[in-house]
Design an enzyme around this catalytic site. Structure first.
Site, PDB file in Angstrom:
ATOM      1  N   CYS A 107      -2.885  11.389   3.813  1.00 33.58           N
ATOM      2  CA  CYS A 107      -3.194  10.536   2.657  1.00 33.58           C
ATOM      3  C   CYS A 107      -2.915  11.262   1.350  1.00 33.58           C
ATOM      4  CB  CYS A 107      -4.661  10.123   2.661  1.00 33.58           C
ATOM      5  SG  CYS A 107      -5.100   8.891   3.874  1.00 33.58           S
ATOM      6  N   GLU A 164       0.814  -1.221   0.000  1.00 34.24           N
ATOM      7  CA  GLU A 164       0.000   0.000   0.000  1.00 34.24           C
ATOM      8  C   GLU A 164       0.845   1.267   0.000  1.00 34.24           C
ATOM      9  OE1 GLU A 164      -3.689   0.012   0.316  1.00 34.24           O
ATOM     10  OE2 GLU A 164      -3.449  -2.044  -0.357  1.00 34.24           O
ATOM     11  N   ASN A 177     -14.390  10.812   1.829  1.00 34.65           N
ATOM     12  CA  ASN A 177     -14.074   9.604   1.069  1.00 34.65           C
ATOM     13  C   ASN A 177     -13.065   8.733   1.816  1.00 34.65           C
ATOM     14  OD1 ASN A 177     -15.206   8.535  -1.173  1.00 34.65           O
ATOM     15  ND2 ASN A 177     -13.923   9.583  -2.650  1.00 34.65           N
ATOM     16  N   HIS A 191      -4.738   1.664   7.209  1.00 35.80           N
ATOM     17  CA  HIS A 191      -3.323   1.927   6.911  1.00 35.80           C
ATOM     18  C   HIS A 191      -2.665   2.432   8.182  1.00 35.80           C
ATOM     19  CE1 HIS A 191      -4.521   2.709   2.474  1.00 35.80           C
ATOM     20  NE2 HIS A 191      -3.893   1.563   2.542  1.00 35.80           N
TER      21      HIS A 191
END
EC number: 3.5.3.23
Length: 445
Positions: A369, A174, A363, A250
């Site tokens: 991020c 990721e 979202n 994450h």
């Protein structure tokens, strides 16, 4: 020689929408199906980039992906003109259709893992795009991400680009969302901390039960090998499976590090004491500020709601640090009280700056991020494609571009409009000229 940590923020794409695609991401699911505002989302992101630029940070822009992804729909058997492909897919397979319209490439913390030249055996900056295999809608990104990164860091003397890891759950990767780096200063060799959720090949390592662990130990180890990192500057630490099951999909939702500060929740990691001792030993004699937030101060649920740890921790020009937080942290009484108290302590963190990134937060992604961090020296920075670096001129130019091409509102039903594809491609074609990227999108090739 100066050394910088450059933030490259993702530009929100023209099809920014809330399809609620991400199982395990609580914020994403809770806003599924609401109407989005692509224009506002892109402008919020640009405003944050410009504000950091104005604070003296070096700031760059990462282009979005082409969506809807017609190439993938053709691979899945839909045929005819582009408009026919979209119509067929929307009618016959709406879930797949929503996935190929996803706006999630805006979260560039998932674009790649980056190791600076100070850490690597050959002294180059290494990039590996994340394969993002755990989510179909995100697994569509690595090829284009790789091409965009190559167009930005297009000098083989300083930059080394790797192919993403095999597209397979065993090597689920990721990117920088599960990677942080501690160092004395950005030019000094640092300790790269790889956080994983499970092991693909060792059944004795615990794993979450409710939500998927997206990063495997084996993927993290492969990236360390590809980047030419030594055992002395890498630490592999496991995320607590119990917090993954609480929506911490994450590591950057529960911990963030910068230079000599590691800011994390007490429940973030397994085997914390021994791993932190290893981090300190490999870091060297200077003490690291391990700032632990207890559950009594902020619960995991509150951290996920407000994205307290999905904040940017940046070093300002005077050497002190600031937290770049979403306004959700400011609006939450316990979290804002915690941050107000934190800046009075004896740590490098002296300021908190709040930003409205609500279109992104809804979202499921906060300020951290939205950015990919790349530590560069003067020479390496001079070798970066200058057209992607934020300036007053680029800020004005990109805002004009958004005004010209983006819609104010986008509902899930609007995604089926074939006109949206043509609007999107026109916009992206112009963007590649503004950012001097060349032909990075499938429709341009």
């Amino acid at each position: 020689m100066h050394h910088y940590e450059v933030n490259f923020d993702g530009l929100v794409g023209p099809t920014h929408n809330y399809a609620g695609l991400s199982y395990g991401n609580v914020a994403s699911l809770s806003n599924a199906k609401s109407t989005s505002n692509p224009k506002a989302a892109a402008k919020q992101g640009l405003a944050k980039m410009k504000a950091l630029h104005d604070m003296g940070m070096v700031q760059g822009v990462l282009a979005p992906q082409e969506r809807p992804d017609v190439t993938t729909l053709r691979r899945l058997g839909f045929s005819g003109s582009d408009a026919e492909v979209l119509t067929q897919a929307a009618q016959q397979a709406p879930a797949i259709y929503h996935a190929v319209c996803s706006a999630s490439s805006m979260w560039t913390a998932n674009a790649a893992t980056v190791s600076p030249g100070a850490d690597t055996v050959d002294g180059k900056v290494h990039f590996t795009p994340a394969n993002l295999t755990n989510k179909f809608h995100r697994s569509l990104e690595p090829q284009t991400s790789g091409r965009i990164l190559q167009a930005m860091f297009n000098n083989s003397r300083y930059f080394e680009h790797h192919l993403h890891l095999p597209d397979n759950e065993h090597f689920g990767d990721e990117g920088a969302a599960n990677h942080t780096r501690l160092c004395r200063n950005y030019g000094h060799a640092g300790v790269e901390i790889f956080t994983y959720g499970r092991s693909a090949f060792n059944p004795n390592i615990p794993a979450p039960q409710r939500y998927p662990a997206r990063q495997t130990l084996e993927a993290s180890q492969a990236i360390a090998r590809l980047h030419g990192l030594s055992d002395e500057n890498t630490v592999f630490i496991q995320q607590n499976p119990a917090v993954i099951d609480q929506g911490v999909f994450h590591n950057d939702v529960i911990a963030v590090g910068n230079q000599n500060v590691f800011f994390y929740h007490e429940d973030a990691f397994l085997d914390k004491e021994s791993k932190f001792a290893e981090i300190q030993r490999k870091f060297g004699d200077d003490p690291i500020h391990f700032i632990e937030v207890s559950s009594s101060e902020v619960t995991v649920e509150e951290a996920v709601q407000t994205y307290l740890f999905n904040t940017q921790l940046i070093t300002l020009q005077d050497g002190t640090m600031a937290i770049i937080a979403p306004t959700e942290c400011q609006e939450h009484p316990r979290v804002s009280a915690y941050l107000a108290e934190l800046v009075t302590r004896d740590t490098p963190i002296r300021q908190v700056h709040y930003f409205d990134v609500k279109q992104s937060m809804r979202n499921g992604g906060g300020p951290a991020c939205l950015r990919l961090r790349v530590a560069l020296n003067d020479t390496e920075l001079a070798a970066v494609n200058p057209a992607v670096m934020m300036s007053d001129e680029l800020f004005a130019r990109l805002n004009q571009w958004v005004d010209k091409h983006y819609r104010d509102e986008l509902s899930i039903a609007d995604l089926q409009d074939p006109q949206l594809l043509s609007e999107s491609r026109t916009a992206l074609d112009e963007l590649t000229q503004i950012l001097k990227l060349g032909s990075v999108y499938p429709f341009q090739r």
